[in-house]
Scaffold this active site. Structure first.
Site, PDB file in Angstrom:
ATOM      1  N   GLY A 127       0.840  -1.190   0.000  1.00 46.91           N
ATOM      2  CA  GLY A 127       0.000   0.000   0.000  1.00 46.91           C
ATOM      3  C   GLY A 127       0.869   1.230   0.000  1.00 46.91           C
ATOM      4  O   GLY A 127       2.049   1.172   0.347  1.00 46.91           O
ATOM      5  N   HIS A 166      -2.827   0.995   8.515  1.00 46.77           N
ATOM      6  CA  HIS A 166      -1.477   1.548   8.337  1.00 46.77           C
ATOM      7  C   HIS A 166      -1.503   2.765   7.398  1.00 46.77           C
ATOM      8  O   HIS A 166      -0.949   3.824   7.714  1.00 46.77           O
ATOM      9  CB  HIS A 166      -0.560   0.442   7.783  1.00 46.77           C
ATOM     10  CG  HIS A 166       0.878   0.842   7.629  1.00 46.77           C
ATOM     11  ND1 HIS A 166       1.895   0.295   8.366  1.00 46.77           N
ATOM     12  CD2 HIS A 166       1.463   1.739   6.800  1.00 46.77           C
ATOM     13  CE1 HIS A 166       3.054   0.852   8.002  1.00 46.77           C
ATOM     14  NE2 HIS A 166       2.817   1.729   7.049  1.00 46.77           N
ATOM     15  N   GLU A 167      -2.178   2.613   6.259  1.00 42.83           N
ATOM     16  CA  GLU A 167      -2.164   3.688   5.257  1.00 42.83           C
ATOM     17  C   GLU A 167      -3.037   4.875   5.667  1.00 42.83           C
ATOM     18  O   GLU A 167      -2.679   6.028   5.412  1.00 42.83           O
ATOM     19  CB  GLU A 167      -2.600   3.164   3.885  1.00 42.83           C
ATOM     20  CG  GLU A 167      -1.776   1.986   3.345  1.00 42.83           C
ATOM     21  CD  GLU A 167      -0.271   2.222   3.304  1.00 42.83           C
ATOM     22  OE1 GLU A 167       0.167   3.383   3.282  1.00 42.83           O
ATOM     23  OE2 GLU A 167       0.472   1.221   3.311  1.00 42.83           O
ATOM     24  N   GLN A 224       3.559   9.745   1.265  1.00 40.86           N
ATOM     25  CA  GLN A 224       4.815   8.996   1.207  1.00 40.86           C
ATOM     26  C   GLN A 224       5.618   9.310  -0.053  1.00 40.86           C
ATOM     27  O   GLN A 224       6.800   8.977  -0.128  1.00 40.86           O
ATOM     28  CB  GLN A 224       4.547   7.493   1.270  1.00 40.86           C
ATOM     29  CG  GLN A 224       4.105   7.032   2.650  1.00 40.86           C
ATOM     30  CD  GLN A 224       3.985   5.517   2.681  1.00 40.86           C
ATOM     31  OE1 GLN A 224       2.992   4.974   2.239  1.00 40.86           O
ATOM     32  NE2 GLN A 224       5.016   4.843   3.166  1.00 40.86           N
ATOM     33  N   CYS A 235       7.471  -0.608   6.696  1.00 43.53           N
ATOM     34  CA  CYS A 235       6.940   0.614   6.079  1.00 43.53           C
ATOM     35  C   CYS A 235       7.986   1.156   5.108  1.00 43.53           C
ATOM     36  O   CYS A 235       9.159   1.241   5.453  1.00 43.53           O
ATOM     37  CB  CYS A 235       6.649   1.645   7.173  1.00 43.53           C
ATOM     38  SG  CYS A 235       6.061   3.224   6.537  1.00 43.53           S
ATOM     39  N   LEU A 236       7.540   1.519   3.905  1.00 43.40           N
ATOM     40  CA  LEU A 236       8.469   2.037   2.897  1.00 43.40           C
ATOM     41  C   LEU A 236       9.157   3.317   3.367  1.00 43.40           C
ATOM     42  O   LEU A 236      10.243   3.641   2.914  1.00 43.40           O
ATOM     43  CB  LEU A 236       7.725   2.319   1.584  1.00 43.40           C
ATOM     44  CG  LEU A 236       7.138   1.100   0.867  1.00 43.40           C
ATOM     45  CD1 LEU A 236       6.299   1.553  -0.329  1.00 43.40           C
ATOM     46  CD2 LEU A 236       8.228   0.140   0.425  1.00 43.40           C
ATOM     47  N   HIS A 246      -1.139   7.012   7.934  1.00 40.21           N
ATOM     48  CA  HIS A 246      -0.205   7.890   7.209  1.00 40.21           C
ATOM     49  C   HIS A 246      -0.899   9.184   6.791  1.00 40.21           C
ATOM     50  O   HIS A 246      -0.349  10.271   6.948  1.00 40.21           O
ATOM     51  CB  HIS A 246       0.290   7.211   5.922  1.00 40.21           C
ATOM     52  CG  HIS A 246       1.539   6.391   6.098  1.00 40.21           C
ATOM     53  ND1 HIS A 246       2.685   6.876   6.673  1.00 40.21           N
ATOM     54  CD2 HIS A 246       1.824   5.112   5.732  1.00 40.21           C
ATOM     55  CE1 HIS A 246       3.620   5.929   6.671  1.00 40.21           C
ATOM     56  NE2 HIS A 246       3.126   4.842   6.106  1.00 40.21           N
TER      57      HIS A 246
HETATM   58 ZN   LIG Z   1       3.951   2.999   5.889  1.00 42.76          ZN
END
Ligand SMILES: [Zn+2]
Length: 177
Positions: A46, A141-142, A51, A99-100, A145
């Site tokens: 995702g 999670h997203e 991000q 997480c990226l 963000h």
């Molecule tokens: Zn993340």
């Protein structure tokens, strides 16, 4: 505008994103396309718009992307959610996540087991999703963000400090190498 991946402590990861109200603007589809592109390139499941530096409440996900223990023959889901909100939560599970925006960090945190999310699709129509298991975790999670909440915020202060110390140390070492 450069769409490079933003990593912690980039300040856009700490901010609540703006709601999308430009559903007729081709810019929206452009953002969505570039988000999917980046997500696949980085092998994420995702991606939240901030991000990659896009300051709006947009998230994309594709649960086919990842090597998680998907049941044989089970279809993953691919979706775009705009202005998403979690309106119901149920149960609690321990979730191990990466997480990226935090390369190399993997932590285990509590998440709701099931969530109900309301959002808009890319045409501006209302949608509602009931999710459990892996999809519920990705959504939490997203959506966090988009509200400026990194996953480390779900750790106790002591654990968070330990994880961040290690993260910054690794960053420094990588920069030196
Ligand atoms: Zn993340």
């Amino acid at each position: 505008m450069s769409y490079r991946i933003r990593t912690w402590p980039d300040k856009i990861l700490k901010q609540k994103m703006k709601e999308v109200d430009f559903f007729d603007d081709p810019k929206l589809q452009e953002y969505i396309n570039v988000m999917f592109e980046k997500m696949y390139e980085l092998e994420g499941v995702g991606l939240a718009a901030n991000q990659i530096g896009i300051p709006y409440q947009i998230l994309v996900l594709d649960t086919n992307t990842k090597k998680y223990d998907q049941q044989e023959g089970e279809e993953g889901v691919k979706m775009v959610l705009i202005n998403p909100k979690i309106v119901e939560k149920e149960g609690q599970i321990e979730s191990t996540e990466g997480c990226l925006s935090f390369p190399g960090v993997q932590i285990t945190i509590p998440r709701a087991e099931k969530v109900k999310v309301v959002a808009k699709n890319e045409k501006g129509e209302d949608i509602e999703i009931d999710a459990d298991d892996f999809l519920a975790i990705v959504l939490q999670h997203e959506i966090d963000h988009l509200n400026g909440i990194p996953f480390i915020n779900h750790l106790s202060p002591v654990k968070r400090r330990m994880v961040l110390e290690k993260y910054f140390k690794t960053l420094k070492e990588t920069a030196r190498a």
